[in-house]
Design an enzyme around this catalytic site. Structure first.
Site, PDB file in Angstrom:
ATOM      1  N   ARG A  21       0.845  -1.211   0.000  1.00  0.00           N
ATOM      2  CA  ARG A  21       0.000   0.000   0.000  1.00  0.00           C
ATOM      3  C   ARG A  21       0.878   1.258   0.000  1.00  0.00           C
ATOM      4  NH1 ARG A  21      -1.542   3.023   4.465  1.00  0.00           N
ATOM      5  NH2 ARG A  21      -3.519   4.201   4.328  1.00  0.00           N
ATOM      6  N   VAL A  23       4.058   1.543  -0.945  1.00  0.00           N
ATOM      7  CA  VAL A  23       4.811   1.655  -2.207  1.00  0.00           C
ATOM      8  C   VAL A  23       3.917   2.246  -3.292  1.00  0.00           C
ATOM      9  CG1 VAL A  23       5.833   0.299  -4.097  1.00  0.00           C
ATOM     10  CG2 VAL A  23       6.472  -0.188  -1.715  1.00  0.00           C
ATOM     11  N   ARG A  72       7.998 -19.515  -3.389  1.00  0.00           N
ATOM     12  CA  ARG A  72       9.424 -19.862  -3.382  1.00  0.00           C
ATOM     13  C   ARG A  72       9.716 -20.391  -4.790  1.00  0.00           C
ATOM     14  NH1 ARG A  72      10.971 -19.057   1.767  1.00  0.00           N
ATOM     15  NH2 ARG A  72       9.480 -19.495   3.433  1.00  0.00           N
ATOM     16  N   SER A 105      15.141 -13.404  -0.868  1.00  0.00           N
ATOM     17  CA  SER A 105      14.715 -12.370  -1.826  1.00  0.00           C
ATOM     18  C   SER A 105      15.806 -11.320  -1.993  1.00  0.00           C
ATOM     19  CB  SER A 105      13.431 -11.712  -1.316  1.00  0.00           C
ATOM     20  OG  SER A 105      12.423 -12.699  -1.132  1.00  0.00           O
ATOM     21  N   ASP A 128      11.328 -13.966  10.600  1.00  0.00           N
ATOM     22  CA  ASP A 128      12.563 -14.455  11.259  1.00  0.00           C
ATOM     23  C   ASP A 128      13.437 -13.327  11.786  1.00  0.00           C
ATOM     24  OD1 ASP A 128      13.067 -16.980   8.648  1.00  0.00           O
ATOM     25  OD2 ASP A 128      11.610 -16.825  10.278  1.00  0.00           O
ATOM     26  N   ARG A 163       2.600 -29.490  34.288  1.00  0.00           N
ATOM     27  CA  ARG A 163       3.364 -30.174  33.254  1.00  0.00           C
ATOM     28  C   ARG A 163       4.512 -29.286  32.762  1.00  0.00           C
ATOM     29  NH1 ARG A 163      -1.881 -32.515  29.892  1.00  0.00           N
ATOM     30  NH2 ARG A 163      -1.891 -34.623  30.826  1.00  0.00           N
ATOM     31  N   LYS A 214       8.304 -24.396  41.609  1.00  0.00           N
ATOM     32  CA  LYS A 214       7.601 -24.218  40.318  1.00  0.00           C
ATOM     33  C   LYS A 214       6.961 -25.556  39.955  1.00  0.00           C
ATOM     34  CE  LYS A 214       9.958 -20.358  38.234  1.00  0.00           C
ATOM     35  NZ  LYS A 214      10.171 -19.707  36.936  1.00  0.00           N
TER      36      LYS A 214
HETATM   37  P1  ADP Z   1      12.846 -15.397   1.774  1.00  0.00           P
HETATM   38  O1  ADP Z   1      12.980 -14.218   0.853  1.00  0.00           O
HETATM   39  O2  ADP Z   1      11.660 -15.274   2.683  1.00  0.00           O
HETATM   40  O3  ADP Z   1      14.133 -15.726   2.487  1.00  0.00           O
HETATM   41  P2  ADP Z   1      13.383 -17.563  -0.075  1.00  0.00           P
HETATM   42  O4  ADP Z   1      14.638 -17.998   0.599  1.00  0.00           O
HETATM   43  O5  ADP Z   1      12.466 -18.565  -0.653  1.00  0.00           O
HETATM   44  O6  ADP Z   1      12.477 -16.676   0.885  1.00  0.00           O
HETATM   45  O7  ADP Z   1      13.809 -16.567  -1.255  1.00  0.00           O
HETATM   46  C1  ADP Z   1      12.758 -15.979  -2.028  1.00  0.00           C
HETATM   47  C2  ADP Z   1      13.028 -16.178  -3.502  1.00  0.00           C
HETATM   48  O8  ADP Z   1      14.221 -15.490  -3.867  1.00  0.00           O
HETATM   49  C3  ADP Z   1      13.310 -17.621  -3.855  1.00  0.00           C
HETATM   50  O9  ADP Z   1      12.123 -18.346  -3.963  1.00  0.00           O
HETATM   51  C4  ADP Z   1      14.045 -17.433  -5.188  1.00  0.00           C
HETATM   52  O10 ADP Z   1      13.097 -17.070  -6.177  1.00  0.00           O
HETATM   53  C5  ADP Z   1      14.892 -16.203  -4.886  1.00  0.00           C
HETATM   54  N1  ADP Z   1      16.224 -16.559  -4.405  1.00  0.00           N
HETATM   55  C6  ADP Z   1      16.549 -16.978  -3.173  1.00  0.00           C
HETATM   56  N2  ADP Z   1      17.885 -17.189  -3.083  1.00  0.00           N
HETATM   57  C7  ADP Z   1      18.391 -16.882  -4.315  1.00  0.00           C
HETATM   58  C8  ADP Z   1      19.708 -16.890  -4.900  1.00  0.00           C
HETATM   59  N3  ADP Z   1      20.783 -17.255  -4.171  1.00  0.00           N
HETATM   60  N4  ADP Z   1      19.857 -16.515  -6.187  1.00  0.00           N
HETATM   61  C9  ADP Z   1      18.768 -16.129  -6.917  1.00  0.00           C
HETATM   62  N5  ADP Z   1      17.514 -16.096  -6.444  1.00  0.00           N
HETATM   63  C10 ADP Z   1      17.332 -16.475  -5.166  1.00  0.00           C
HETATM   64  O1  F6P Z   2      11.325 -17.691   6.607  1.00  0.00           O
HETATM   65  C1  F6P Z   2      10.076 -17.669   7.228  1.00  0.00           C
HETATM   66  C2  F6P Z   2       9.675 -19.059   7.632  1.00  0.00           C
HETATM   67  O2  F6P Z   2       8.432 -19.004   8.262  1.00  0.00           O
HETATM   68  C3  F6P Z   2      10.653 -19.761   8.556  1.00  0.00           C
HETATM   69  O3  F6P Z   2      10.569 -19.300   9.890  1.00  0.00           O
HETATM   70  C4  F6P Z   2      10.212 -21.173   8.374  1.00  0.00           C
HETATM   71  O4  F6P Z   2      11.199 -22.127   8.750  1.00  0.00           O
HETATM   72  C5  F6P Z   2       9.973 -21.221   6.868  1.00  0.00           C
HETATM   73  O5  F6P Z   2       9.578 -19.912   6.493  1.00  0.00           O
HETATM   74  C6  F6P Z   2       8.916 -22.205   6.419  1.00  0.00           C
HETATM   75  O6  F6P Z   2       8.994 -22.240   4.999  1.00  0.00           O
HETATM   76  P1  F6P Z   2       7.711 -22.650   4.103  1.00  0.00           P
HETATM   77  O7  F6P Z   2       6.721 -21.531   4.228  1.00  0.00           O
HETATM   78  O8  F6P Z   2       8.269 -22.735   2.707  1.00  0.00           O
HETATM   79  O9  F6P Z   2       7.207 -23.933   4.645  1.00  0.00           O
END
Ligand code: ADP
Ligand code: F6P
Length: 321
Positions: A21, A23, A72, A105, A128, A163, A214
């Site tokens: 929104r 952006v 992903r 990303s 995270d 527990r 506890k």
């Molecule tokens: P996040 O951005 O939440 O860490 P991902 O690790 O899945 O989630 O990364 C998001 C997207 O970015 C991936 O699905 C892929 O399209 C791209 N990506 C991730 N790592 C790389 C990389 N080393 N080189 C190019 N694209 C990447």
């Molecule tokens: O990166 C965010 C996250 O929720 C992590 O904390 C978790 O391990 C992972 O994504 C789960 O990945 P997916 O949504 O692909 O199952």
């Protein structure tokens, strides 16, 4: 800059919609056209985009998830896929890109910027909170509050039944989420991937808690440090008389209405990202340092690890009397 694109990528996070929104509306205010790209980097590679206007982002500031969808898409690690994406950006006369996503990303955004000298700005969004260069990421505050609310409920039954509960939270291979959640819900023990588990110490702490009167204990376990069920089995062997139960919070941590803190961070990040693109600034991430919105080179973000403050662990021990 007359036309930009925006996409959400990777694990979704509450707050992505307020960022979209911000952006869109900032770009429109600056006289730009804005194109939303559906489905993260795959949408870019498949030319799946649409023009957005102010009404496109009405009523989404309080919505979890992302109206642009996310995915992903490991294929983006192949240069030929990135070349397709770049061709589509050029074909649609898009001059800059705002990427809302996490550390993966960021890797992709950095490649788009460096390989094609294309203006890309990353808006850090991940529950995270594991990105270098920013104190917090979009979604982290909401995920913390969601997990704490869930664990407060678990505490009720743990106390009633006297527990010990092991609650597994997300965070991939980082302990940021577990540390923040553990402190806020009064966990007696927090286990994170950055620290080797000392089983004898855990048993000693649990026994001491019992001596202190506890009747129940709560262990917050970061998923990167182990599986809750396996930790429970290991502790049960050492403490056969203790009733131990497990709860894996899972994907509730990724949903829900963004908190006000998340909404405001997302909005400020979105505004700053568009200003950066408009100024011709690229290959950067927008971040938070204290109360200040900052600009961080993507080359630093992808090459450095976020330092972890273990202060919460010390405080949890202090509180555990
Ligand atoms: P996040 O951005 O939440 O860490 P991902 O690790 O899945 O989630 O990364 C998001 C997207 O970015 C991936 O699905 C892929 O399209 C791209 N990506 C991730 N790592 C790389 C990389 N080393 N080189 C190019 N694209 C990447
Ligand atoms: O990166 C965010 C996250 O929720 C992590 O904390 C978790 O391990 C992972 O994504 C789960 O990945 P997916 O949504 O692909 O199952």
């Amino acid at each position: 800059m007359k036309r930009i694109g925006v996409l959400t990528s990777g694990g979704d996070a509450p707050g992505m919609n307020p960022a979209i929104r911000a952006v869109v509306r900032t770009a429109l205010c600056l006289g730009m056209e804005v194109f939303g790209i559906r489905g993260g980097y795959r949408g870019l590679a498949e030319n799946n985009l649409f023009q957005m206007n102010s009404r496109s982002v009405s009523g989404i500031i309080d919505m979890g998830g992302t109206i642009l969808k996310t995915i992903r898409f490991p294929e983006f690690k192949e240069k030929k896929t990135r070349e397709k994406a770049y061709k589509n950006l050029r074909g649609n006369r898009i001059e800059g890109l705002a990427v809302i996503g996490g550390d993966g990303s960021a890797q992709a955004a950095s490649l788009l910027s460096s390989e094609f000298n294309f203006p890309v700005v990353l808006i850090p969004a991940s529950i995270d909170n594991d990105l270098y260069g920013t104190d917090s990421t979009i979604g982290f505050d909401t995920a913390v509050n969601t997990a704490v609310d869930a664990i407060d409920r678990i505490r009720d039954t743990a106390t009633s039944h006297e527990r010990t509960f092991i609650v597994e939270v997300m965070g991939r291979e980082h302990g940021n989420l577990a540390l923040e959640v553990g402190l806020a819900c009064g966990a007696e023990i927090i286990l994170i991937p950055e620290m080797t588990i000392d089983w004898d110490k855990i048993v000693e702490e649990l026994e001491n808690q019992k001596i202190q009167g506890k009747s129940s204990s709560l262990i917050v376990l970061a998923e990167g440090a182990g599986k809750a069920r396996e930790v429970a089995e290991r502790l049960q062997e050492k403490l056969p008389k203790r009733e131990i139960r497990v709860s894996v919070l899972g994907y509730i941590q990724r949903g829900g209405k963004p908190t006000s803190a998340t909404r405001n961070l997302a909005t400020k990040f979105g505004v700053e990202a568009v200003k950066m693109l408009n100024e011709g600034h690229h290959g950067s991430m927008v971040g938070l340092k204290g109360m200040e919105i900052v600009r961080v080179p993507l080359s630093e973000v992808i090459s450095q690890s976020k330092s972890l403050s273990l202060e919460n662990l010390d405080i949890v021990r202090l509180m555990d009397i």
